[in-house]
Design an enzyme around this catalytic site. Structure first.
Site: not given
Ligand code: EPZ
Length: 413
Positions: A22-23, A115, A120, A301, A394
């Site tokens: 998915k990701n 969410c 996020r 995850d 999802r």
């Molecule tokens: C990706 O989400 C994945 N989703 C998530 O999978 C996964 O848990 C996550 O990466 C971490 O590995 C997809 O790839 C579609 P991040 P993403 O940006 O990109 C903070 C699932 O269950 N952050 O690495 O949203 C954020 O709040 C989903 O399949 C900022 O502060 O994750 C979080 O605490 C859930 N500012 C941390 O970084 C930003 O601009 C990691 O977020 C961006 C993120």
């Protein structure tokens, strides 16, 4: 809306087949906005997150055509999505920002609400776009960006997966060279880079913490099969550790799953690897210490599915969730099933070996929902997992079929 009824039963036997990740497919769907030519994905998982992002990409002038098990994607004429038509916010919607800005010189996304698992924000995405020359205005709940992009250097305060992907997709058509430091190293990043390079981009270093992108004038079509879903595969491995058994996880890439596999071995499982996947045997015995980290650390995850393994194992396990601020929502539901778990801030202490009792539980988010179904595999009596928002669909294709194919007793009502 889905309701799953789960009963414990015999150990799991047979095999589970892993779908494309998915990701990995979500950023590739967004990347199709970068070219008028066709991107062919021979096998595309059938997930509601995929359908939602395809819907949004189509609002931007994209064409996403199912072809058998796969999908053909192209964007002959990109347009900004009508504000009123913006799809229900899914986190992946933010990924259209980079490609639209690169292709069209402007982009619009809905300001993400939080969410279930956390606030996020997208500050690092916007920091990257600004470094590439975009002017950014946030108003009435939207973020609007415009500008001709040029190369730049971006340091990510956090190795954000989405920000790394968005900046990569913006930079491939920018004028000049872009460098991303402290970039995310998840396998899905290298997979996206491979797809972009197949389209004529020049991305080096994806998968390391430092990525260099040389902008090109345009991108062309390509065929790209994304990597298998390491989180789906890991969820199947946790199911065996919870219910016991001997399962072939066909199509898994063990090299993407090192943290999970080592932790399952520490818990007493036996894992054997071979070119087409891996075999998981046994049942959880020993407690574990889990600290979720960015790749190659233990994936956030899989924190919820692994916590069910800790409930089955003997002894005291300790989990520290360092990535999201609210990713323990499966715990109140597990307590209703008789689990013995104490939470202090981002730390959960699990006293394993307490028998789980079937109960009616609700699915708070995608991975917690899958974890509650796994808990039902080991609970006495019937467990009813209510998923009114369709979280499980999802991220897992026909999850209950995958489990019943291994002999589990799971029914979707
Ligand atoms: C990706 O989400 C994945 N989703 C998530 O999978 C996964 O848990 C996550 O990466 C971490 O590995 C997809 O790839 C579609 P991040 P993403 O940006 O990109 C903070 C699932 O269950 N952050 O690495 O949203 C954020 O709040 C989903 O399949 C900022 O502060 O994750 C979080 O605490 C859930 N500012 C941390 O970084 C930003 O601009 C990691 O977020 C961006 C993120």
């Amino acid at each position: 809306m889905a309701i799953f009824e789960v009963e414990s039963g015999a150990p799991l036997m047979g095999e589970a087949v892993v779908h494309p990740a998915k990701n990995a497919v979500l950023p590739i769907i967004a990347a199709s906005l970068l070219t008028k030519d066709t991107i062919l994905v021979p096998e595309m998982p059938d997930l509601s997150d995929v359908r939602a992002l395809c819907g949004l990409v189509q609002e931007c002038g994209g064409v996403c055509q199912r072809q058998g098990a796969g999908m053909a994607l192209s964007t002959p004429e990109p347009t900004l999505p009508e504000a009123s038509h913006m799809m229900r916010w899914t986190r992946a919607s933010v990924l259209i920002m980079g490609p639209l800005l690169a292709r069209l010189g402007s982009a619009r996304i809905t300001m993400p609400g939080g969410c279930a698992i956390g606030q996020r924000p997208i500050d690092l995405h916007l920091k990257g776009m600004a470094a590439l020359g975009a002017e950014i205005v946030t108003r009435q709940g939207f973020v609007e960006l415009k500008g001709r992009l040029h190369g730049g250097v971006i340091y990510l305060d956090l190795p954000s997966v989405g920000a790394t992907e968005n900046i990569m997709m913006a930079a491939v058509l920018a004028e000049g060279v872009t460098r991303i430091e402290n970039a995310a190293k998840e396998p899905e990043i290298a997979d996206l880079a491979q797809c972009l390079n197949a389209m004529g981009a020049q991305v080096q270093g994806a998968g390391s913490g430092s990525i260099v992108i040389r902008g090109v004038r345009s991108l062309h079509g390509a065929t790209h099969q994304p990597i298998p879903d390491r989180i789906e595969a890991g969820t199947f491995c946790c199911a065996v550790a919870v219910a016991g058994g001997n399962i072939l996880v066909r199509g898994a890439r063990p090299e993407h799953m090192r943290a999970l596999l080592f932790k399952l071995q520490e818990a007493g499982m036996s894992i054997s690897e071979f070119p087409g996947g891996l075999r998981v045997r046994g049942k959880a015995q020993w407690p574990m210490e889990i600290r979720t980290l960015s790749y190659p650390g233990f994936p956030t995850d899989l924190q919820a599915p692994m916590m069910i393994v800790a409930c089955i194992a003997q002894g005291t396990s300790v989990f520290l969730e360092t990535i999201f601020e609210n990713r323990f929502m499966h715990i109140p539901e597990l307590l209703r099933m008789g689990a013995n778990i104490r939470v202090e801030d981002h730390v959960a202490v699990i006293e394993g070996g307490y028998p789980l009792q079937g109960a009616s539980v609700s699915c708070p988010d995608l991975r917690s929902g899958a974890a509650l179904i796994l808990a039902g595999l080991a609970a006495e009596g019937v467990t009813r997992v209510e998923d009114p928002q369709g979280h499980i669909d999802r991220g897992y294709e026909n999850f209950e079929h995958a489990l019943t194919a291994m002999g589990a007793q799971v029914r979707r009502l």
